[in-house]
Structures are given as structure tokens and as C-alpha cells.
Design an enzyme around this catalytic site. Sequence first.
Site, PDB file in Angstrom:
ATOM      1  N   HIS A  73       0.825  -1.207   0.000  1.00  0.00           N
ATOM      2  CA  HIS A  73       0.000   0.000   0.000  1.00  0.00           C
ATOM      3  C   HIS A  73       0.861   1.260   0.000  1.00  0.00           C
ATOM      4  CE1 HIS A  73      -3.133  -2.932   0.911  1.00  0.00           C
ATOM      5  NE2 HIS A  73      -3.893  -2.084   0.248  1.00  0.00           N
ATOM      6  N   ASP A 128      -4.459  -8.301  -4.034  1.00  0.00           N
ATOM      7  CA  ASP A 128      -4.585  -9.376  -3.048  1.00  0.00           C
ATOM      8  C   ASP A 128      -4.824 -10.716  -3.727  1.00  0.00           C
ATOM      9  OD1 ASP A 128      -4.143  -8.285  -0.491  1.00  0.00           O
ATOM     10  OD2 ASP A 128      -6.038  -7.208  -0.633  1.00  0.00           O
ATOM     11  N   GLU A 163     -11.025 -10.789  -4.264  1.00  0.00           N
ATOM     12  CA  GLU A 163      -9.579 -10.655  -4.050  1.00  0.00           C
ATOM     13  C   GLU A 163      -8.993 -11.837  -3.286  1.00  0.00           C
ATOM     14  OE1 GLU A 163      -8.828  -7.002  -1.936  1.00  0.00           O
ATOM     15  OE2 GLU A 163     -10.531  -7.277  -0.608  1.00  0.00           O
ATOM     16  N   CYS A 189      -9.856  -3.216 -10.051  1.00  0.00           N
ATOM     17  CA  CYS A 189      -9.330  -2.039  -9.357  1.00  0.00           C
ATOM     18  C   CYS A 189      -7.969  -2.311  -8.724  1.00  0.00           C
ATOM     19  CB  CYS A 189     -10.320  -1.517  -8.324  1.00  0.00           C
ATOM     20  SG  CYS A 189     -10.725  -2.729  -7.069  1.00  0.00           S
TER      21      CYS A 189
HETATM   22  C1  PEP Z   1      -6.595  -5.230  -4.329  1.00  0.00           C
HETATM   23  O1  PEP Z   1      -6.365  -6.050  -3.433  1.00  0.00           O
HETATM   24  O2  PEP Z   1      -6.326  -5.425  -5.520  1.00  0.00           O
HETATM   25  C2  PEP Z   1      -7.241  -3.941  -3.993  1.00  0.00           C
HETATM   26  C3  PEP Z   1      -7.602  -3.099  -4.936  1.00  0.00           C
HETATM   27  O3  PEP Z   1      -7.375  -3.623  -2.670  1.00  0.00           O
HETATM   28  P1  PEP Z   1      -6.165  -3.116  -1.761  1.00  0.00           P
HETATM   29  O4  PEP Z   1      -5.000  -2.820  -2.674  1.00  0.00           O
HETATM   30  O5  PEP Z   1      -6.624  -1.928  -1.024  1.00  0.00           O
HETATM   31  O6  PEP Z   1      -5.900  -4.296  -0.866  1.00  0.00           O
HETATM   32 MG    MG Z   2      -7.222  -5.784  -1.485  1.00  0.00          MG
END
Ligand code: PEP
Ligand code: MG
Length: 593
Positions: free
Chosen positions: A205, A474, A450, A521
Site C-alpha cells: 500500500h 490481493d 480478491e 481495481c
Molecule cells: C486489491 O487487493 O487489488 C485492492 C484493490 O485492494 P487493496 O489494494 O486496497 O488491498
Molecule cells: Mg485488497
Amino acid sequence: MKTSRTKAFGTRPRIQGIGVSAGIAIGPAHVVEGGIGQVPEYPIETKQVEAEVERFREGMTKARKQVRKLRRKVEDLPGGVQEELGGVLEAHLAMMESSRLTAGVEALIADRLINAESALQATVSEIARGLSAVKDRYLASRAQDVREVGDRILRLLTDTPYQAFSRLHPGSIVVAEELSPADTALMSPDRVDGFVTALGGSDSHTAIMARSMGLPAVLGATEASAGIKTGDMLIVDGEAGLVLVDPDAQTIAEYRRRAEARKRLDRQLARLKSILAETADGTRISLMANMELPRDAEAADQFGAEGIGLLRTEFLFMNRPDLPDEDEQYAILSGIVHAMKGRPVTIRTIDVGGEKLATALGDRIGDSPNPALGLRAIRLMLKEPRLMEAQLAAILRAGAHGPVRILLPMITSVGQVRQVRNAIKKVAARLKRRKVKIAHPLPPLGVMIEVPGAALTADALAVECDFFAIGTNDLTMYTIAIDRGDEQVADLYNPLHPAVLRLVQFTVEAALRQGIPVSICGEIAGDPRYAPLLLGLGVKELSMAARALPRVKQRIKRLSLGAATHRARAIMDQTDEGRIAALLDDFNEGLLG
Ligand code: PEP
Ligand code: MG
């Protein structure tokens, strides 16, 4: 992706890490020191001593793990550096083993009945004072070691982010051993031009935040914390994953030219803002923005997002000692809905846990032996109905000001979706009784796909919910068991692994059969390279860091969906990741050539 190492570059050091956010930054380094200042002392009762000692031991165990990890990484570095850096880390490890420190802290907690942090700080000061009192260079450096060890454990005990960013000179490049997503959220692009860390992987992140803020960043550059001093001139090449320390004038001039060329291209691409994304053979693709902080709404607007495809609300809970209540969440969310001027905002319920920590929720999550598999995201919300209902209420109220959608992270079963749907109905009824204005009709409820278990039951989930958002970050991590934030296995982290692609394909097909929208996403949505494959698999909505929108739009405009579908089929027949990458790259080269 490469691991960190130093290469000769004339006489000037050149540090290799993982490039996670493209762009070039040139400026003075600001090395983040670990110190977190004076910690509050508070009394505890005799019956709390055992728990407080346990808390200290847990902090100590985490600190040891961190240092051992760094120690292992240092083994890959060239001789001299390895010796110097390794020596310091060995000294830190020895310090942590020393009974003087551990026994000292534990005795102080029990004797003076004070909290672990203040017992630790007092013990560290006393040991360091003793060492500095003897006029000896070796012992003086040991005093520094004990302070650094103390700061490391304190940071882990208090979960304190680095707070120094607001005082930086504009144009600084932050260099740190590790930056948490919460630390990164505190950086302002007005002051920070880029950052470099020794630890961290490409889809962590922290990396996502860097891309979202448009800050060039290199993570996993082991040598950075020891090889760079505050004030050193740096060039950060966020694409190549390279950090040049104290470069000569000619190199600076060359990188300035490259940075300027990149800016020129950005200006050209900015013209695409008001053009809708459409493939060369006429299929409309919806391009949305991911958002972490309220300030990102401006970028979403500036880069022409058709809406917010993912609002990571957990960032509203970070860097504060308390939790935002329903009214405060409502104020922030309705502000974002207003800023998007009628475009949809997909609000994801809190996804803390794993590497994303919020101090005020820390004690509810507890210490998991494996945080990525622990009390994360929807699991926490379902265990804490008051927390969930406050957030749902805030979202429903924000939905009175414009279109919103509710998105649930880490869903693994249809039962979880039903539970949340019931909670939404209950909260809506309560708000209506109080004559509070809410979204009407109730917002669509979607789930993140995910986790492999969710992807494999996508057909069942599709019946239960109104839309899917595939989180490939994920999904990749959990499918091939590679931690997205661990630079040691970053070269194995690959969303093009056939297992990941099959889960994406299965999910998209389940959504299309059920007639519900499906978007991607995860970070691959913002990389133009993946666009032909994702569109070829049937995806018509992508959500990404706002700054990535123009480049992805340009790629979509060049490709024919017919040809992309054909190529996606060929890719899905492959079992070898290298072959998959080659087929995809070949298709992209055809578009660019
Ligand atoms: C993902 O896991 O691809 C996602 C968009 O959520 P995050 O990156 O916040 O875990
Ligand atoms: Mg995620």
C-alpha cells in the site's frame, strides 16, 4: 524486478531497488530518523504487570524479526558495505538479546508500575548515559546503537508513524528504512518530491500511495538507509528503480532532460481528459479513479475520471488516536460525493488489518500470527457491528448527495454479503425513523473479488450482490502465496501467473452471465500493458490511480477489442508465465510500433 545492490558509477554510488512509481525526482535527501520523542508515562495496576511485560516482549520480538530480515538482505551486498552495515545490525541484535535491556525494562514495569513504553525509554536512556559517560569512541557508538534499538521497539509498541514530513524543505526526497501506508499518507507533495526505502514491495500500500500521489519512488533499496545521509543530492528514477547519490552535473542535466520529456508527454496526454475511452473498434470502456485520501478527488477530476471505482476508507482511520464517528465520516464522504459532481463514488468499507494499521483499531485486531490471514477488512466489521453500522450510516447519508455504491473488501462467502445487506436495511430503517435523508433507492452493494475462494464461488456471489470489483493485488498475493509487500519475493509476485488469470476469467464470466458490472481495481488496471488482456477477457470498467488514467486511455484508444479478445484467448491457453508475458508484450508492441 531486481534486488538491491551497489554498482560502481564512477566514484558515485548507485543504489538499485524496486521501481514502484515512475517519474524522476532530483533533490536533497532527508533521512528519516527513528526517534519518536518523549512517550507518555501512565500508571498501571499490579494485575496489569504481566500483560504489560507481555506487550513489551511482543514489541521486542517484532523488532528482532525486522533486524534479522534486514541482516539477511545485507548479505547480498558487496563486501565492504556488507561488513559495515552487517556489523551495525549484529550490534543491534546483540543489544536486543542483552538481559540488561530486557530485564531492566521488565523490572521497571513491575517495580514502578508504569507502562512498557516509558519503562523502555527510561532503561534505554540510562544504559546510553552510562556508555556515553566513558570517553571512548567505541562505547559512544554503542550508546547510539542502544538508542536506535529503543526507538525501533518504541515505534512498534506505539504504532507511531514518522511525523517529521510537515517540516521538510520543499523538494525533499524522503529516505527511510521502511514507510508504512500511514506514514506515506502524511507526506505532502508540496514538500516531498519522491521517496526511497530499504524495505517494501511493488504492490504494497506504500507503493500504491506513491503512485496515487504521483511521487517517484524506489522501495526495497537495502542500502538506502546506510548509504545516504541527509543533505546528499539524489536522483530517484522511479521507473528503473535506481537511486543515484551525489551525481555529477552531467548526470543531473541528463535526468532533468528526461524529467522534462516526461512532463511534455503528460501535457499532451492531458488533452485526452474530456474524451471518453473507446477502443479503436468502438467499444466504450469506463475509466474510474482509485482514491485513498479526500485530497485525491481533485486529481480524479483533473485526470478525467468518470467516477471513483474504489475509495479506500481505511485511510480516514489512520494517523489519529481515535475513530471518526458517523457524523465525521458522513462529513468527509459527502464532501467527496459533492466533489465528484454527480459521478458515482464506490465507497469500500474499512479494510484495516494486514499491513494497513489504524492505531485506534489496533487493540481490536490484536496481534495475529499471520496478519494477512487474520482479522482484516469485512471480518473485523462483522465482529464489530457498531463500527460497521456507523460506517454504513455515514455512507447511506452521503448517498443523499449523489450516486454512491457500497463495496465490501475480503469477502469469502455469500453469508457475509447477506449479513451486510441486512445491516444496511436495519441502518436505513433507523435513519428513516429519525427522518435523516439517505440514498434512495439504497445504493448498489458490491464485493471485492480478491481471495481465490471468492473467485471460485463468483457464480454464487454474483447472485447475491450487485457488482464485482476484482482486486488483483490481493488476488495475486493469496493465489500464489507471495506477500505483495515483501521485497524479498518481489520477483515472484506476478499477476500474469496463469492461476491468477484463470480466477479473473472465471470471475468476469460469472459476472457477465449474471448481468452484473465487473471492474478491475488492482494495480494492473493502471498499467497500460495489461489493458489489452483485461479488455480481451471481457472487462469494461477499470479503476486506477488518477494519474494513470491518460496513459491507459491512450492505449485503449489504439487497440481493437476484436484483436485483444483474440490475443486474450491465446494467452489463456498458455501455462508458462514467460510465454504469457511475451504474448502480451508482443501485442502491445504492435500497438506502439
Ligand atoms: C486489491 O487487493 O487489488 C485492492 C484493490 O485492494 P487493496 O489494494 O486496497 O488491498
Ligand atoms: Mg485488497
